[in-house]
Design a protein around this motif. Structure first.
Motif, mmCIF file in Angstrom:
data_model
loop_
_atom_site.group_PDB
_atom_site.id
_atom_site.type_symbol
_atom_site.label_atom_id
_atom_site.label_comp_id
_atom_site.label_asym_id
_atom_site.label_seq_id
_atom_site.Cartn_x
_atom_site.Cartn_y
_atom_site.Cartn_z
ATOM 1 N N ASN A 166 0.758 -1.364 0.045
ATOM 2 C CA ASN A 166 -0.104 0.142 -0.068
ATOM 3 C C ASN A 166 1.095 1.251 0.020
ATOM 4 O OD1 ASN A 166 0.968 -0.299 2.616
ATOM 5 N ND2 ASN A 166 -0.775 0.208 3.656
ATOM 6 N N ALA A 167 2.059 1.205 -0.300
ATOM 7 C CA ALA A 167 3.152 2.442 -0.225
ATOM 8 C C ALA A 167 2.580 3.220 -1.438
ATOM 9 C CB ALA A 167 4.456 1.848 -0.770
ATOM 10 N N GLY A 168 2.537 4.502 -1.112
ATOM 11 C CA GLY A 168 2.100 5.579 -2.016
ATOM 12 C C GLY A 168 0.649 5.802 -2.151
ATOM 13 N N GLN A 169 -0.201 4.929 -1.363
ATOM 14 C CA GLN A 169 -1.838 5.024 -1.485
ATOM 15 C C GLN A 169 -2.083 6.309 -0.541
ATOM 16 O OE1 GLN A 169 -3.360 1.254 -0.700
ATOM 17 N NE2 GLN A 169 -2.841 0.457 -2.729
ATOM 18 N N GLN A 170 -3.327 6.900 -1.013
ATOM 19 C CA GLN A 170 -3.981 7.812 -0.405
ATOM 20 C C GLN A 170 -5.313 7.244 0.452
ATOM 21 O OE1 GLN A 170 -5.090 10.879 -2.727
ATOM 22 N NE2 GLN A 170 -3.086 11.561 -3.524
ATOM 23 N N SER A 171 -5.469 7.622 1.681
ATOM 24 C CA SER A 171 -6.596 7.130 2.611
ATOM 25 C C SER A 171 -7.376 8.367 3.134
ATOM 26 C CB SER A 171 -6.239 6.417 3.610
ATOM 27 O OG SER A 171 -5.234 6.923 4.479
ATOM 28 N N THR A 172 -8.563 8.205 3.340
ATOM 29 C CA THR A 172 -9.446 9.249 4.131
ATOM 30 C C THR A 172 -10.306 8.649 5.140
ATOM 31 O OG1 THR A 172 -9.729 10.373 1.943
ATOM 32 C CG2 THR A 172 -11.477 10.767 3.695
ATOM 33 N N LEU A 173 -10.049 9.227 6.414
ATOM 34 C CA LEU A 173 -11.052 8.861 7.361
ATOM 35 C C LEU A 173 -11.815 9.738 8.032
ATOM 36 C CD1 LEU A 173 -11.007 6.446 9.526
ATOM 37 C CD2 LEU A 173 -9.431 7.229 10.871
ATOM 38 N N TYR A 174 -12.961 9.430 8.356
ATOM 39 C CA TYR A 174 -14.086 10.394 9.043
ATOM 40 C C TYR A 174 -14.204 9.670 10.202
ATOM 41 C CZ TYR A 174 -14.752 12.350 4.324
ATOM 42 O OH TYR A 174 -14.711 12.989 3.061
ATOM 43 N N SER A 175 -14.250 10.469 11.290
ATOM 44 C CA SER A 175 -14.573 9.702 12.550
ATOM 45 C C SER A 175 -15.361 10.847 13.496
ATOM 46 C CB SER A 175 -13.153 9.715 13.591
ATOM 47 O OG SER A 175 -12.511 10.872 13.668
ATOM 48 N N LEU A 176 -16.486 10.106 14.289
ATOM 49 C CA LEU A 176 -17.246 11.041 15.120
ATOM 50 C C LEU A 176 -17.171 10.234 16.313
ATOM 51 C CD1 LEU A 176 -19.490 13.356 15.174
ATOM 52 C CD2 LEU A 176 -20.989 11.667 14.532
ATOM 53 N N PRO A 177 -16.290 10.616 17.184
ATOM 54 C CA PRO A 177 -16.187 9.887 18.645
ATOM 55 C C PRO A 177 -16.668 10.468 19.694
ATOM 56 C CG PRO A 177 -14.233 10.934 18.259
ATOM 57 C CD PRO A 177 -15.077 11.314 16.909
ATOM 58 N N PHE A 178 -17.231 9.748 20.690
ATOM 59 C CA PHE A 178 -17.827 10.412 21.787
ATOM 60 C C PHE A 178 -17.161 9.723 23.081
ATOM 61 C CE2 PHE A 178 -21.248 10.645 18.705
ATOM 62 C CZ PHE A 178 -21.430 11.928 18.981
#
Length: 531
Positions: A166-178
């Motif tokens: 997975n080198a050079g890959q892009q990732s997105t993370l949405y989080s809604l913690p409580f």
């Protein structure tokens, strides 16, 4: 038969499951009760007991049969107390109006009031620790990994390149913690903290009343000082008129050749000295007038008090019983509440010996796509308690407890000293007013004798028996005696005000707000005062 056996086993299984559930619920309820109630460590507070004398030593009734006893006495019955607007006993409408302005506009009183409101807010801050904290921290994160990353496991193997897939890959993370966290008050640390701030808020309320009483008494003292200065100005005005007549007499005798020039010069000097002293009286009056303007919250340039020469005797003052004094002095109440706060601090220090339980949980959702953020599979959570306990601190906790025990003992000594000072101030003021009453009566006789001597000497001067110098000496003596009488009357009135202040004015501990009252939110009236 097999169906019946299967049904029986299912029923038994449900029965045992229900019984286990009830047992678990019962134990859980018991544990929660222990967690919620806990116990409070630290010493239980007991208000100090001070033995009050049975009667005041300086009661004027003890001196009624003494020679030259003054007319002033205390109000009857002796167990009566001042109530409400204490300054009204002086029967001065102008003073009453000024005191009302002071209660509204005095900036020192407002400052102490704001300190009291701050202390009430601190109680609510402390009470917030009873409840869990709940928060959230939504986040968005987009990242790209380096294309030159290599798999360390492969590079240590047989010499392969080991490129990360997975080198050079892009990732997105949405989080809604409580997150939620709660520290149960197992050992009463928070309860003692709330009690401490409640006591300190009562201290602030008592300080406010003590400041209000101080400002009210200061205003009354300045008011009677101005009335006394007016009386002195009137006295000197009369003296100046008398000296002018004496100068005219000396000039006439000189013009007719009956007397010599030295008599005229002596009469002129006496007149000029009286005029100079009369002018100087305006300095002190202006200072008292400006001081009253500051007290009532007005610019000194726009404030004035009309000229009214009055020197009256103080009215009978209800002094009450010595045992009531401890309930009437706001400074004594403040000293006692300081002890209660110090006692609560000992409990807070004792709670540090015991472990701390923290219940925390977190959860929420996270996803690489915003549209799936609220989907059920995107959820995550964690929960678990933690216990912390200090095993060794080098004697820190023990030293902290000793520190607050010493603070409590110091506050106890301060309370006792405040009580002793209160009784001493009442006795001082009683003695001052009583003795000055006698001295004023005696000084009136001195003034009458000086006036009679001056009248005789004037007659002797007119007939040519004595020189004018003898008249000057007796004029100076009379003026000095009259001035002394006026100053004694001023001092007696200010000492009467100080006696009222030493007695606590019209205040008593029933007006001290209770813990529930200082904990409540500000009322509409209190909000208006802040504005």
């Amino acid at each position: 038969m097999k169906k019946t056996m299967r049904r029986f086993k299912a029923i038994e299984k449900q029965r045992f499951s229900r019984r286990d559930g009830e047992t678990t619920l019962r134990w859980g309820t018991a544990v929660m009760c222990c967690v919620l109630t806990g116990c409070t460590v630290g010493p239980k507070y007991h208000p100090p007991v001070m033995q009050a004398p049975t009667a005041y030593k300086e009661l004027p009734a003890k001196f009624q049969n003494a020679p030259d006893a003054g007319p002033w006495t205390v109000a009857e019955p002796q167990d009566a107390k001042l109530r409400g607007n204490w300054w009204e006993i002086f029967n001065e409408p102008e003073l009453n109006a000024l005191e009302e302005q002071l209660n509204i506009n005095n900036q020192n009183i407002k400052q102490y009031f704001e300190n009291f409101m701050e202390s009430r807010a601190l109680i609510r801050e402390a009470r917030a620790q009873y409840f869990p904290t709940f928060g959230t921290s939504p986040a968005y994160n987009r990242q790209r990994s380096s294309a030159n990353l290599r798999n360390s496991a492969n590079t240590t193997g047989g010499g392969g390149s080991g490129v990360v897939t997975n080198a050079g890959q892009q990732s997105t993370l949405y989080s809604l913690p409580f997150d939620i966290s709660w520290e149960p008050d197992l050992w009463g640390r928070v309860r003692n903290l709330v009690r401490e701030y409640q006591s300190l808020s009562q201290v602030s309320a008592a300080d406010l009343e003590n400041e209000r009483l101080t400002e009210q008494a200061t205003l009354a003292e300045y008011f009677f000082e101005i009335r006394g200065q007016d009386a002195l100005i009137k006295l000197y005005a009369g003296t100046v008129e008398a000296d002018k007549k004496a100068l005219d007499l000396a000039q006439a005798r000189y013009d007719t050749g009956v007397d010599d020039k030295i008599s005229v010069i002596e009469a002129q000097n006496t007149l000029q000295s009286a005029q100079s002293a009369s002018t100087n009286l305006g300095v002190l009056r202006a200072q008292y007038e400006n001081a009253i303007a500051v007290l009532v919250g007005k610019p000194a340039s726009d404030f004035s008090i009309p000229f009214r020469p009055v020197t009256t005797a103080p009215p009978p003052i209800p002094i009450g019983l010595p045992s009531q004094l401890l309930e009437r002095r706001p400074d004594v109440a403040a000293a006692e509440r300081n002890m209660a706060a110090a006692n609560a601090e000992i409990g807070i220090a004792d709670a540090a010996y015991y472990p701390t339980l923290t219940l925390s949980a977190s959860g929420g959702t996270e996803s690489s796509l915003a549209k799936h953020l609220l989907d059920w599979p995107s959820r995550f959570w964690s929960i678990g308690p933690s216990v912390s306990e200090t095993i060794y601190d080098g004697g820190l906790r023990r030293a902290t407890v000793h520190q607050y025990v010493a603070l409590y003992n110091a506050d106890l000594a301060s309370y006792r000293q405040t009580v002793l000072t209160a009784f001493g101030q009442v006795e001082d003021s009683l003695a001052n007013v009583r003795i000055l009453s006698q001295q004023i009566q005696q000084q009136r006789q001195v003034v009458a004798s000086a006036q009679a001597a001056l009248n005789i000497e004037l007659d002797r001067y007119k007939t040519g028996i004595d020189p004018y110098l003898s008249v000057v000496v007796l004029q100076t003596t009379l003026l000095t005696d009259q001035q002394t009488l006026a100053n004694l009357q001023i001092q007696q009135m200010t000492d009467a005000v100080q006696l009222v202040e030493a007695l606590g004015g019209g205040w008593d501990t029933s007006q001290l707000p209770t813990p529930s009252q200082v904990e409540a939110k500000p009322t509409t009236a209190e909000t208006k005062i802040q504005q």
